[in-house]
Structure formats: C-alpha cells, structure tokens
Design a protein around this motif. Structure first.
Motif, PDB file in Angstrom:
ATOM      1  N   UNK A  79      -8.531   4.779   8.276  1.00 44.35           N
ATOM      2  CA  UNK A  79      -9.024   4.091   9.462  1.00 44.35           C
ATOM      3  C   UNK A  79      -9.810   5.035  10.350  1.00 44.35           C
ATOM      4  N   UNK A  80      -9.293   6.235  10.543  1.00 45.89           N
ATOM      5  CA  UNK A  80     -10.015   7.100  11.488  1.00 45.89           C
ATOM      6  C   UNK A  80     -11.337   7.560  10.881  1.00 45.89           C
ATOM      7  N   UNK A  96      -3.025  -2.792   7.980  1.00 39.85           N
ATOM      8  CA  UNK A  96      -3.863  -3.892   8.452  1.00 39.85           C
ATOM      9  C   UNK A  96      -5.039  -3.338   9.258  1.00 39.85           C
ATOM     10  N   UNK A  97      -4.732  -2.361  10.088  1.00 39.73           N
ATOM     11  CA  UNK A  97      -5.809  -1.780  10.893  1.00 39.73           C
ATOM     12  C   UNK A  97      -6.756  -0.943  10.030  1.00 39.73           C
ATOM     13  N   UNK A  98      -6.245  -0.305   9.005  1.00 40.01           N
ATOM     14  CA  UNK A  98      -7.127   0.424   8.082  1.00 40.01           C
ATOM     15  C   UNK A  98      -8.198  -0.520   7.564  1.00 40.01           C
ATOM     16  N   UNK A  99      -7.714  -1.664   7.124  1.00 43.03           N
ATOM     17  CA  UNK A  99      -8.603  -2.628   6.505  1.00 43.03           C
ATOM     18  C   UNK A  99      -9.609  -3.167   7.540  1.00 43.03           C
ATOM     19  N   UNK A 100      -9.148  -3.417   8.724  1.00 47.75           N
ATOM     20  CA  UNK A 100     -10.065  -3.924   9.767  1.00 47.75           C
ATOM     21  C   UNK A 100     -11.104  -2.865  10.143  1.00 47.75           C
ATOM     22  N   UNK A 159      -6.786   3.152  15.049  1.00 46.40           N
ATOM     23  CA  UNK A 159      -6.123   4.098  14.151  1.00 46.40           C
ATOM     24  C   UNK A 159      -4.821   4.555  14.772  1.00 46.40           C
ATOM     25  N   UNK A 160      -3.760   4.376  14.045  1.00 40.76           N
ATOM     26  CA  UNK A 160      -2.470   4.857  14.491  1.00 40.76           C
ATOM     27  C   UNK A 160      -1.960   5.775  13.371  1.00 40.76           C
ATOM     28  N   UNK A 161      -1.701   7.043  13.671  1.00 36.86           N
ATOM     29  CA  UNK A 161      -1.268   7.930  12.593  1.00 36.86           C
ATOM     30  C   UNK A 161       0.079   7.493  12.041  1.00 36.86           C
TER      31      UNK A 161
END
Ligand SMILES: Nc1nc2c(c(=O)[nH]1)N[C@H]1C(S)=C(S)[C@@H](COP(=O)(O)OP(=O)(O)OC[C@H]3O[C@@H](n4cnc5c(=O)[nH]c(N)nc54)[C@H](O)[C@@H]3O)O[C@H]1N2
Ligand SMILES: Nc1nc2c(c(=O)[nH]1)N[C@H]1C(S)=C(S)[C@@H](COP(=O)(O)OP(=O)(O)OC[C@H]3O[C@@H](n4cnc5c(=O)[nH]c(N)nc54)[C@H](O)[C@@H]3O)O[C@H]1N2
Ligand code: SF4
Ligand code: SF4
Ligand code: SF4
Ligand code: SF4
Ligand code: SF4
Ligand SMILES: [Mo]
Lengths: 200, 306, 788
Positions: free
Chosen positions: C266-267, C349-353, C606-608
C-alpha cells in the motif's frame, strides 16, 4: 518443433499432456521442463527448458540400435517399434539427451515420437496443443508457408548439444545457455521435487 | 562460466541404461579373449612346457565366452526376443557385429580346443591364427559399444577398444596364472620335479608378462585421463568424476592401487619368486579389472546428460 | 465428422497465431471452431478417433473448457476445448491430471456411516436410502430453528445448488470461504467500483505494475490470463514491473523486479500515486468526471506518502518509486495487476484500494489495456427459487461488517465460543482441516459432538475433513456431474460454460443435484417444492432461460454440444461504466462513506502490520504461495502432479541461512513467533493450539527470496485424502477394484523426497477487520536447524 523460451512460463502442462497422451508411467518422462535458477539476489532469474526427443536428422540412437527397432520415418520422425525392441538399452546409452526410457510395464524402450499418431491424423502433438502460452510450435520445416518455417526464418535459434552432430529438430528461441548445457560443475541439485532416479 | 550460483530447481534423469550385468559381461569376454590369446601363443610357440597352459586356456576361452552372453541376455528387457539380433541386424550398430562375433568365436574356440586336445598341432595353429583376430574383435567390439556412445564423454574415445583389449589381456593372464598355479600345486602330482620347476618358472614368467601388460594398461589409462582433463567440459567432468568424484575410491583405490600397483610390486619386487604372492597378485589384478569395467560402465553414465 | 488434413492442421496453427493478433480477438476463434469441430484426439495404437464430450474443468477456479475423450466408457484423456473463450484449447497440468482424480483408487464409492469414535476412520458401507433417511432424521427436528443447519463450502459464489439447499430448508447459514482467499480484494473492489474483482486487460496494455500477484504460476483465471499476459509482454511489448517478496515465474519474465518488505504494497502504491499527482501526470479530466472526490483532495491526502517514507517502509529505493510512477503515468494504456493474495495481510483491503487508486488517477479504468471491470454472467437460480433467509450472526459476523457470508474462519470461532449452536453441519467441496488457518483447531472442533452434533460430509474423497464426519455422501467428481460454470472472462466477453458428465458416475457415486434432490424429498417440510425438477437438465434450463442470445442459439442443447457459449459477435465493451458505477455515488469511490460509517479510514491508506515492526535478527516472515502444479487442497490426489511437485522445502536466502547456520537440504524447524498475534486484529498466541506452533521441513537455499522472508508452497503435506495424496505406493496385491492402476505401484516420491508439510498448520486465524479476509501473510517465524 520450435520452443519459444520468451513465451514459456515453466508450467509443466506439456509434461502432463505427454503423460496423458502417451500413457507414460510414473518414474519416467518423455518430456519434462528443466528449471534452473541463476544470478545473485535481487537479480536472480529462472530459466526453463522443456526437453524432449529431438527426433534428430542424424540420430545416434538409430545408428546404434542393433535390431532396427529404432528407425526414422520418411517424414523424419524417429520411432521405436515396440514389437521389435529387445530392450538392450543401448539406444538410451547412446542418446546424448537422456530422453529415452524403459517402460517399466512393457519392458521396452520408449521416447517422444512427436505424437506421430496425432500428426498422422492432422492434429498437433499433445504437448503443443496444451501449452497455455503457445510457446511450442510444431509443423513442417520444409513448407515455406508453415508457421514454423516463418518462425525459424525470423528468429535466431539454438539446439541442444550441437557438437553431437545429431542435427536436432527441436529448436529453441532464446534458450538459456546454462539450462541448455549439462555442465553441472558446482551445480546444486535441489528443490521442488527434483527427480533424480539413478538406479544401479 | 562460473556456475556456483546456479541452482537446478527441477530436472529429470532417467535410470542408468547399462547396469552391472553389462560390466560383468565385459569382464567375462575380456577373460575369454585373454585366455584365448595366451593359448594360441602357447600353441604357436609349440614348446612342450607350454602345453598344459595351452590346454587350460583352450578350454577356458569358450567356457568363459558362453557364460558372458548369458549376462547380456539376462539384461535384455525382452530376453525372449534375443533372436531379433540376428534377423533384424543393423550393420552400423556395434551390437550387431558383436552378436555375430559372439556366435562365431565360441564355435571356433570349441573346435580349436578339440584340436589342441587331440594334438593336431597344425590345425590348431591355423585355427589359432584365425581365432586371435576374432578374439580381439569379440573383446574389442565391447570397447566399441562404449566408444560409439558419443554422448558419454568417458567412453567416447578412440583409446577405449585398446584399453579394453589390454585390460582383457591383463585379466586373462591373471586368470590363467591362478588356474595354472592351482593346477601346479594340487592337481599336478604326476610330473617330475624338474618338470614342476620348469612349470613354476613358466608361471612366474607369465606373471611377469602380466606385469608388463599392466604397465601398458596404466600408460593407456593415464593418457586417456590426461586427454579427458584437457578436452571439452563434459570430458573434463568425466575425468574429475573418476579422479575426485564418487567413483574415485573404486578407480584409484581398487583399480589403480590394488589392481595394478600392488600386483606389479608383488610380481616384480622381492616376492617375485613366491607363488603365493603371484597368485594373490593375479587375483588382485582380476578384481582390479572387474573394478575397471564397473567404473567405465557405471561412471560413463553418471554424468547427467540433461 | 470431417477429417482434417495436414494442411488444415497447419492452418489451424496459423489461426492460433492470429489469435494473438491484438486486433481481432474473437473471430479467429470462430474459425478454429468450425475447423476443429469440437477438438479431436485419436487412439495411439489404432489411430481411430475417440468419442468426446465437452465440459468444464474445476480443478481450480478458472473453469477452463475441457473435452473428455472416452474409449469404451472409460475416460482416456482430458483435452482443451478450442472453442472455449478462456483457455482456447490449452490446459494446465492440473486440468489434464483431472483424470487421476476421477480414477483415484481411494475414491469413496458408497455412502459411509461412522462406526466407532469420530476420526477413528472406521466406517460401515450403507445404502443411499439409509443415508438419506439418517440425514433427514437429523435435519427434520431443526425445522423450527433452521439456522442450526449449517452448510459450508469453499466457493459459495459458484455454488447455487448448495445455497438453494440451505435456503429452501430455511437456513441462512450457507457459508463460503472467501475470507481464506480473495475476501479482502472482493470487498475493496466492491467498495471502490461496485463490482467484486477486476480483470486487467493485460494483452492490450503497454505497462503492467504487478503487486504480489503471480499469474504465470497461479491466478484465478490461470490458463486464459497467463496467455494474455504473455501476449501483452511478448507480442505487445508491454513493460512489466513486479513487486513481490520472492522470485516467481512472473517476475522472471519482468523487465524490473523489486523485492518489497512484506505487507507494504500500500505505501509503495500510495507513494507512486503521490508522485503522479505531484508531477501533474494524472488524468484530471477523468478524476473530475468519475472519482467521488477531487484531484486536489486526492493530492492532499497522498502528500503524506513521500517516496522516501515508502522507501523506508518497503525497502524499495525512492528513486525507483519515482521513476516507475512516472513511467506508469506516462505510458498509455497501463494497468496494475494484483491478485487474491495481495490482500492476505491485516491491511489487505487498503492495500488493494491503494493499488486501484493508481489506475483511477491515470484514467486506466475499464479502458482498452487498463484495469477492467470483471465480465461475468450473473445467472439467477431457477424458478421456483427459495427466499433468501435473513442474515445471521454466522453469515454476517457483527465485527466484520463488510465480509458477508464469506468469513468462514469467524464462523468457526462463533461456533467454538458457543455463540451459535449447530445441529447439523454439512461440508462440501471444502477441506478446512487442511486449508483453513488453525486447521488443527477446526479438527478439534469437528471432533467435539457437543459443538457439532452431526457432521455430514459431501465428498468424493476421504479428506482430512471428511474423515471427521458421521456420514459421508460420496458425490461424483466434477467429471461425472452437471453445473453451469460462469467465470470472469479474461477476454472481457462473458461466457457460460457447462459442466456435464463426460463419463457416467462410477459405481454408487451421485452428482450433488441428485443428492440434494433426494435429501430434500426425504426431509420434506416444504423444501421438496424447490426440488421438483424432472431432471438436472430441467433445472439448468431454468437457470439460463433468460440469457437471450443463448436461448436463440439453442439453449442447453447448444451448451451440451459445444461446452461453452458466448456471443460470437460481441467485442469487449470498454467503458462499460458509461452510465455510472454500481456504487452509492455512482462514481469511483476513492472516498468510501461505507468505510467511514463502519469506522475505518475512508481513503486508501497504509497501516503497517504491527507484527512486522522491529523484527529481531532471527525473526522472518512466512509466505505461503501457490504453484502451477497444485491447487490448494484439491489436486494432491493426482499422481501426475505429485510426481512433479510433492514436497515444499522452505525457501531461505543464502545470506540469511548463513547467519542461521543452515545449509541447503538441512532439516529445519519453522516455529511461529509469539509476535505473530500482534496483528491489526490481535490474536493471543497463548490461546492458540500449542500443537500447531511449529513444523519440520528441509531448507532450500535460493537467491530468489527476500532475506527477511521464508516461503513454502501450498498444496502438499496431506495427512488424509487417500494414499496417493500421501505418497503411498499401492502394492500389486491390494484390491482397488475397478480403480486399479498399475502406476500406483510406482509411486516413488515419499521415500525419496517426502511429501512435504502443510504450512497452514502453524498459521493462526487472523482477519483484516475491514474486509474480513485472512491475514495469511502476517505470520512471523523463526527457523532453526534440527540437530541430529
Ligand atoms: N496454477 C494455479 N492457479 C490457481 C491456484 C493454484 O493453486 N495454482 N489457486 C487458485 C486459487 S483458489 C486462488 S485464490 C488464486 C490465488 O492466486 P494468487 O493470488 O496469485 O496467489 P499466490 O500465488 O498464492 O500469491 C501471489 C504472490 O504473492 C506474493 N506475496 C506473498 N506475500 C507478499 C507480500 O507481502 N508482498 C508482496 N509484494 N508479495 C507477496 C507471493 O510470493 C506470490 O508470488 O489462484 C487460483 N489459481
Ligand atoms: N496459508 C495459506 N492458506 C491457504 C491459502 C494460502 O495461499 N495460504 N490459500 C487459500 C485459498 S486461496 C483457498 S481457495 C483455500 C482452498 O481451500 P479448500 O476449499 O479446502 O480447498 P479446495 O482446493 O477448493 O478443495 C476442497 C475439497 O474439495 C474436494 N472436491 C474436489 N472436487 C469435488 C466435488 O466435485 N465435490 C465435492 N464435494 N468435493 C470435491 C477436494 O477433494 C478437496 O478436498 O485454501 C486457502 N488456504
Ligand atoms: S506448456 Fe508451454 S509454457 Fe508450459 S512449460 Fe511447457 S512449453 Fe512452457
Ligand atoms: S534425441 Fe536422442 S533419442 Fe531422440 S532422435 Fe536424437 S539421438 Fe535419438
Ligand atoms: S533398446 Fe530397443 S530400440 Fe533401443 S537399441 Fe535396443 S533394441 Fe533398439
Ligand atoms: S510430441 Fe507427443 S510424445 Fe512428444 S513430448 Fe509432446 S506429447 Fe509427448
Ligand atoms: S487453469 Fe484451472 S480450470 Fe483451467 S485447466 Fe488449469 S486447473 Fe483447470
Ligand atoms: Mo483460493
């Protein structure tokens, strides 16, 4: 046959296609995909090499078969007559490519014969048909209009162990030098179920 | 190219096509050919003291040669089809000429033996002259079987048939020495002391001849390896395989040291008059040649071709 | 049948190449269709043609078109269907080895009833009628609380019949296992553009950014997608850049490969998006028209994700992030490619978004060569269709508000915590003891008859899960049954594929339609009215009656003859969102108010992964990957596949191995580290099954892996599923009846290499709280040499 290594994804579909088509028993293979990995992290890469009988123009196996069980058909395909083979295995010892094997059920020598029964019926070999990325192309090299002639004309190709002067009929486009050689010096045989069945 | 960071992730290798039966077969034809040549030499020289040797070897040669192809047939996946060899012959295959040689040579050998035993010297000599090339061919062709399998670097050398022949001589003489010594010691009570001394001297001479053949054999092997090590990559590997690989103990330890060096010392050194030492040397020689057949047959196939 | 000459065959070969021509994707197929007349095969000895029937492969989710070639009512070969739009006559290794599954000597061919304790593996053969009676007897008392009947399958989306069975009984607890595969991706895409999933148009693109997908080895549309990807990179000369944690068949074909720190896609994606916005390389007009927030808002949100910050987190050089971002934005068309397992982290989910955002800001959405919406027929159930019961806590767990019906591991937890009382559990096409996280925990639960009073397994094989059943109903394999198989089309033209029996059911095995119908008619209580079809064909006709073009072409008869139907004249309808997206705003929801409402970050973020922060020197991240040879729990009973892939040594970078004193081939122990539980949804390690904390395997040293990651292949290491799956030789004198196959005497790999270890045994159940998908990727382990 031409195998375009720029398209091959090392999926082994061809291996299993042959098992199915030719009823190749476990423990032996008429074709398989050799995979080598080279280069240091992070630039390491894998190289594939589907291997099968080259149906050579100048086949040592035929020259050395004492019973004419191995012979070359008029169209160039090298076949083994299952009724004539005495299974002396000399052809296996003679072939520079380790592509012949003893069928453990029938006790005769077998190998890839370019799916002659399919080719005779106007079909592509089973492995060629199954290849997901169309890395394999089979056809008549003497027919200028065939896809294979065009591929051969427009690409640089190599064959396995040219120095053996068997004049192989399996051509590789962009085949990796290491994968194509068997200079195993310092090579480390490991991993995804490498099958090395040396039976003494 | 430096291959140290190459990983073969997947490959297939097939079983060794030629196994111990074949090595054994090579060994027995070698013994037979060696015996026959000695027998003929003995007959040709016509000296009386050679007669027993000539007789023993005349019998041994065909007997050994009948044992030899049994190994071959046992090795066939389809032994009942062995007759295909004669009906569907292929003149470019060394096995084809082998199968005819293997038929002619024992027949000739048996007739020759009969001649020898019935003291028909001239006939025996004529047959011997015809027979020697046959014997050489019978064994030499086995060398060709290997030499003509082009892909196997260890085999594919013009020296191979000669190496096979010379080692056949070595093992043949060794075998004869053992048989002759056994006969001399336990079964030959009838002859005079003088005759026995002569016979013993003969055995020792034979053993010395064996030692010189070993030297020739060693010379051939060393030159073969030197060439292997300097030829193309596969050949280099083949050389290294027998010098440093899995087969090194058998090659260097059994074939070269036990099978060649030790016998030479026993036969030419201080024990040169000692029959026991000579017999031991001859047995070792045979073990060494057997090991050589093994190293050649199996070793030649150990280097992967894929 | 018209015979084919050698000339024709060469022409077909040429048609094959024409297929690669990017211009005309569809009509050459029609050509091949005419010529091949449904594919051909000849007997190897007699040269005579074989009889054949088209059907569909379900050895993996791709659903390729197959042709079963039959001689004397025995299936002799599985070939590819040249008419099928997805695989176009090709088949992968697994598809061709399906014949091994059909004739697995350990197939169950009569219904079984447990004698002795659960899991003791002692069975009595019973008659079908008795089996139906027993199941009915167990289910009838639940009629007043139908939710106590629980049906579990892996792929609920494609299991219309299973849903029909549960719903007609009145139970809403038809559960699927998307949470253990692409759950987060489905939620992310659904939220963003109103459709679950995506289909990158890789054959027509010029630039492909791959995030943790490996389509040249495993992909939900494997054969069709791999072909198109090779067309893209080889024929269309698209540039491919791969971010992965290990060397894959895909990255080996890439122009550039970056090894990323796990869980940080994500990042990387957000930093690239930031660069694109900063440099003004974005497609402002597209954003204005189609995104639900402005370019300015997007740029402002992204400004926190500097390439330097991304570099620090991901290990990818900041300059590379800048350059790749610039190239991606200035090449058109371009697409990202991320698959199921990009999302297997607590932040999945956030990675994908975040990855989707790259396509949105460059306008590469549903355009030729861009990231396209999935094209898949949505076939309704046949009339009369049962009403869908209200959601239940099991089907829609309260703490996973977005993971509808597919968060199966949470369902297990609710059962274990006695929040839901099960009466009868039916498992079908699903082997959780092998496949699920904490499979050992699932096994314990299944052994406990206070939690699962009755377990009915519908299964052709004695899997690890079926072994813990009370009654096993031997369903046929996919090669002996019927169904309609719809899949997202890699060619972007939707198709319907038919699965029909290529051989009649072996012995007493029965297709699921027949089992469900007989059960419903035995249980009664109203559910029988939904199973009144005269035949399965009637039922399937009911499902396709509204597909216009198909009806005109001949309906089910057309499918039976050709195996597949698609509108031969249609071309990919790029820009299909013309009338708006199926989202609440009708736009691309870069800002998701649904996420906001549920208390999650509404913007791609991005949340580690907490478990990965400050790993100690000997802590490594475990990655489990799929291969081209085996599918999950499904294919290990196929000997042709096992012969190639039967074990899974753990991949270790040589530099790491040196520090750990491990050499290639050493026996090693992989131990789950306690910090694994420090996920985004924390798990208390001390509560986890202690038996399942470590596994033993061998080390495979390879330069193709991130030094902080170790990897193991999925799909091997079975402890059930018959003798072949466990690498056991079957000796000549053992009786396997009709399924005798001399090859089973030649099984060699167990003795030589072993059969591998199931790496999932040490993975605890951990879900991404947003999408509910499992965080397979968040496992931290230590690896040590086993001293002998
Ligand atoms: N041939 C084949 N096809 C299949 C399957 C199969 O088993 N074999 N299975 C089918 C099923 S059920 C599914 S769900 C799909 C799955 O298909 P994919 O989603 O493609 O699944 P994987 O190959 O497991 O994972 C993809 C890649 O993610 C990488 N990866 C893992 N962790 C990380 C990380 O932290 N960062 C990055 N950047 N990469 C990471 C892995 O190394 C792997 O190469 O495929 C389907 N198709
Ligand atoms: N750590 C980790 N764990 C994973 C994954 C991962 O990448 N990493 N992958 C996950 C993924 S993507 C998935 S999809 C799951 C797969 O998990 P599962 O759903 O358990 O596995 P499947 O491979 O779909 O096969 C399920 C069972 O169906 C049986 N079967 C086959 N054909 C039929 C049939 O016609 N009828 C019936 N009744 N049964 C049949 C097979 O024998 C098999 O036992 O595993 C997941 N587990
Ligand atoms: S089937 Fe094709 S792509 Fe797959 S390994 Fe064989 S040649 Fe390569
Ligand atoms: S590859 Fe080997 S077996 Fe095939 S034709 Fe050439 S020499 Fe003979
Ligand atoms: S094994 Fe058969 S095919 Fe091979 S050389 Fe001997 S007889 Fe000929
Ligand atoms: S051409 Fe036929 S026999 Fe040869 S490898 Fe391919 S499938 Fe096997
Ligand atoms: S990709 Fe999947 S559906 Fe297609 S042939 Fe392979 S296993 Fe079967
Ligand atoms: Mo999956």
């Amino acid at each position: 046959m031409v195998i375009d290594m720029r398209r091959c994804i090392g999926c082994h579909a061809c291996t299993v296609a042959c098992k199915a088509e030719m009823a190749v028993p476990l423990q032996v293979n008429a074709t398989w995909v050799k995979i080598v990995e080279k280069g240091p992290y992070p630039s390491a890469r894998r190289f594939y090499l589907p291997r099968l009988c080259n149906n050579c123009t100048n086949p040592i196996c035929v020259r050395n078969c004492p019973t004419q069980a191995s012979y070359k058909r008029d169209d160039g395909i090298v076949v083994v007559d299952p009724h004539r083979c005495i299974c002396c295995k000399y052809c296996i010892a003679s072939c520079p490519y380790d592509v012949r094997y003893v069928n453990p059920f029938k006790e005769i020598v077998e190998k890839c014969y370019f799916c002659q029964h399919r080719v005779d019926a106007g079909l592509e070999p089973a492995c060629v048909e199954s290849c997901p990325t169309r890395a394999m192309v089979f056809g008549d090299r003497n027919d200028d209009k065939s896809e294979i002639s065009q591929l051969l004309a427009s690409n640089a190709t190599t064959v396995l162990k040219k120095e053996m002067e068997t004049e192989p009929n399996v051509y590789y486009i962009a085949g990796d030098e290491t994968a194509m050689s068997n200079d195993e010096k310092g090579i480390n045989y490991r991993a995804e179920g490498a099958f090395i069945n040396l039976r003494l | 190219m430096d291959n140290t960071d190459v990983n073969v992730v997947y490959s297939v290798q097939h079983q060794l096509p030629l196994v111990m039966y074949i090595a054994q077969y090579f060994f027995f034809t070698g013994l037979s050919a060696g015996s026959f040549v000695i027998s003929v030499v003995a007959t040709m020289l016509g000296r009386k003291e050679f007669k027993p040797i000539g007789r023993i070897t005349a019998v041994l040669a065909p007997v050994l040669l009948i044992i030899a192809p049994l190994n071959l047939i046992a090795d066939l996946g389809q032994p009942l089809r062995f007759w295909h060899l004669f009906f569907f012959y292929n003149w470019t295959s060394p096995i084809t000429y082998g199968s005819f040689l293997l038929t002619l040579y024992p027949i000739m050998g048996i007739i020759y033996a009969i001649m020898v035993f019935t003291n028909r010297g001239t006939a025996a000599k004529i047959l011997g002259i015809i027979g020697v090339p046959l014997a050489i061919s019978v064994h030499g062709y086995t060398g060709f079987i290997l030499a003509l399998a082009k892909a196997r670097a260890l085999w594919n050398t013009a020296a191979m048939p000669t190496i096979f022949l010379v080692s056949a001589m070595v093992s043949g003489i060794g075998f004869v020495v053992v048989v002759a010594a056994v006969r001399w010691k336990w079964f030959d009570k009838k002859t005079t002391e003088e005759q026995r001394a002569k016979d013993k001297r003969l055995i020792i001479q034979l053993a010395q001849f064996m030692a010189y053949t070993i030297m020739l054999d060693l010379f051939l092997i060393v030159s073969d390896i030197l060439v292997l090590l300097t030829a193309h990559a596969d050949a280099y590997q083949a050389g290294m395989l027998i010098l440093t690989g899995n087969l090194a103990p058998i090659f260097l330890g059994v074939e070269i040291f036990l099978g060649s060096i030790v016998p030479m010392v026993l036969v030419l050194g201080p024990t040169r008059k000692n029959l026991t030492a000579i017999v031991i040397a001859s047995i070792l020689v045979n073990i060494g040649v057997y090991a050589m057949r093994f190293v050649m047959v199996i070793g030649g196939q150990t280097i992967p071709l894929s | 049948m018209r015979s084919i000459t050698r000339r024709d065959f060469l022409k077909i070969g040429a048609a094959g190449t024409a297929l690669l021509a990017i211009e005309s994707q569809l009509h050459p197929i029609a050509q091949a269709m005419e010529m091949m007349d449904g594919g051909r095969s000849v007997n190897r000895v007699s040269g005579l043609p074989r009889s054949f029937l088209p059907s569909t492969c379900t050895q993996c989710p791709a659903g390729c078109g197959i042709i079963g070639y039959v001689e004397e009512s025995k299936l002799v070969k599985i070939g590819g269907n040249p008419k099928h739009l997805s695989n176009q006559s090709a088949l992968c290794a697994r598809g061709q080895a399906g014949i091994n599954a059909l004739y697995d000597p350990d197939r169950i061919l009569t219904p079984l009833k447990r004698v002795g304790g659960r899991g003791e593996n002692r069975w009595a053969k019973i008659k079908w009628d008795q089996a139906y009676e027993e199941v009915a007897k167990a289910m009838q008392p639940l009629k007043s609380q139908p939710g106590r009947f629980v049906y579990m399958t892996e792929d609920l989306g494609h299991d219309t019949l299973g849903k029909r069975f549960a719903y007609s009984f009145g139970s809403g607890n038809a559960l699927g296992a998307a949470s253990i595969f692409g759950g987060n991706k489905q939620v992310a895409t659904q939220l963003t553009w109103g459709a679950a999933g995506d289909m990158p148009d890789v054959a027509n693109t010029k630039y492909i950014l791959v995030f943790g997908a490996n389509p040249l080895e495993s992909h939900p549309q494997f054969v069709g997608f791999a072909r198109r990807l090779i067309e893209g990179v080889q024929d269309n000369q698209a540039k491919m850049v791969v971010f992965d944690v290990r060397l894959t068949n895909t990255s080996t074909r890439a122009n550039e490969v970056y090894y990323v720190n796990p869980g940080t896609y994500a990042i990387v994606a957000l930093a690239m998006a930031n660069v694109i916005m900063q440099e003004g390389l974005h497609n402002a007009a597209f954003i204005d028209q189609w995104a639900n927030i402005s370019s300015g808002d997007i740029a402002a949100h992204l400004s926190q994700f500097t390439p330097e910050k991304a570099a620090a987190a991901s290990g990818v050089d900041a300059a590379a992030i800048r350059r790749v971002a610039t190239e991606f934005a200035s090449t058109s068309p371009a697409t990202t490619l991320s698959d199921g397992l990009v999302s297997v982290h607590g932040n999945g989910t956030q990675n994908e978004r975040a990855v989707m955002l790259l396509n949105i800001i460059t306008g590469n959405i549903d355009n030729r060569g861009g990231l396209c919406l999935p094209r898949e027929f949505n076939l309704p159930d046949a009339d009369p269709a049962p009403a869908v019961p209200a959601p239940t806590p099991l089907s829609n767990p309260a703490d996973l508000p977005l993971a509808s019906q597919q968060a199966i591991d949470r369902s297990w937890q609710l059962i274990r915590d006695r929040k839901h009382r099960v009466g009868v559990l039916m498992t079908r096409s699903y082997n959780p003891v092998y496949s699920d996280p904490d499979g050992g925990g699932v096994a314990d639960l299944l052994k406990d008859d206070t939690m699962v009073p009755i377990h009915v397994a519908v299964s052709p094989f004695m899997t690890e899960t079926a072994a813990l059943a009370d009654i096993v109903l031997p369903e046929t394999t996919y090669l002996e049954g019927w169904d309609l198989e719809v899949r997202p089309s890699p060619e972007l033209v939707p198709f319907i594929s038919l699965r029909q029996p290529v051989v009649p059911p072996l012995k007493d095995a029965r297709p699921f339609f027949e089992i469900a119908t007989s059960l419903a008619n035995t249980i009664k209580g109203g559910m029988e009215q939904y199973f009144g079809f005269k035949s399965v064909e009637d039922y399937l006709k009911g499902r396709i009656q509204n597909v216009g073009g198909l009806a005109a072409a001949g309906g089910l008869d057309y499918l039976k003859q050709h195996g597949v139907w698609f509108n031969p004249r249609s071309k990919p309808d790029y820009g299909s969102f013309g009338g708006g997206f199926s989202t609440p705003s009708g736009k691309l929801e870069v800002y998701s108010s649904v996420l906001k409402d549920k208390g999650f970050s509404p913007l791609p973020d991005y949340e580690p992964v907490p478990a990965f922060s400050s790993l100690s020197k000997d802590e490594l991240v475990l990655t489990i990957f799929d291969t081209a040879i085996q599918t999950d729990a499904k294919t290990a009973n196929c000997m042709w596949l096992d012969e190639i892939l039967h074990n899974n040594p753990v991949w270790i970078n040589p530099a790491t191995a040196e520090q750990l004193g491990i050499k290639d081939g050493d026996k090693v122990r992989v131990v789950r580290a306690a910090r694994t539980g420090q996920g985004i949804s924390p798990v208390d390690d001390s509560q986890l099954n202690p038996r399942a904390r470590s596994l033993e395997t061998t080390a495979f040293l390879t330069e193709g892996i991130h030094p902080r990651v170790v990897a193991m292949a999925n799909g091997v290491g079975h402890t059930g599923f018959g003798r072949i799956a466990q690498g056991e030789k079957i000796s000549k004198d053992e009786e396997s009846g009709a399924l005798k196959n001399p090859n089973t005497e030649l099984v060699w790999w167990r003795e030589k290499d072993g059969i591998g270890t199931n790496p999932k045994t040490i993975v605890p159940a951990m879900a991404d709280p947003v999408g509910g998908g499992q965080a397979w990727g968040d496992v931290v382990v230590t690896v040590g040499k086993i001293k002998e």
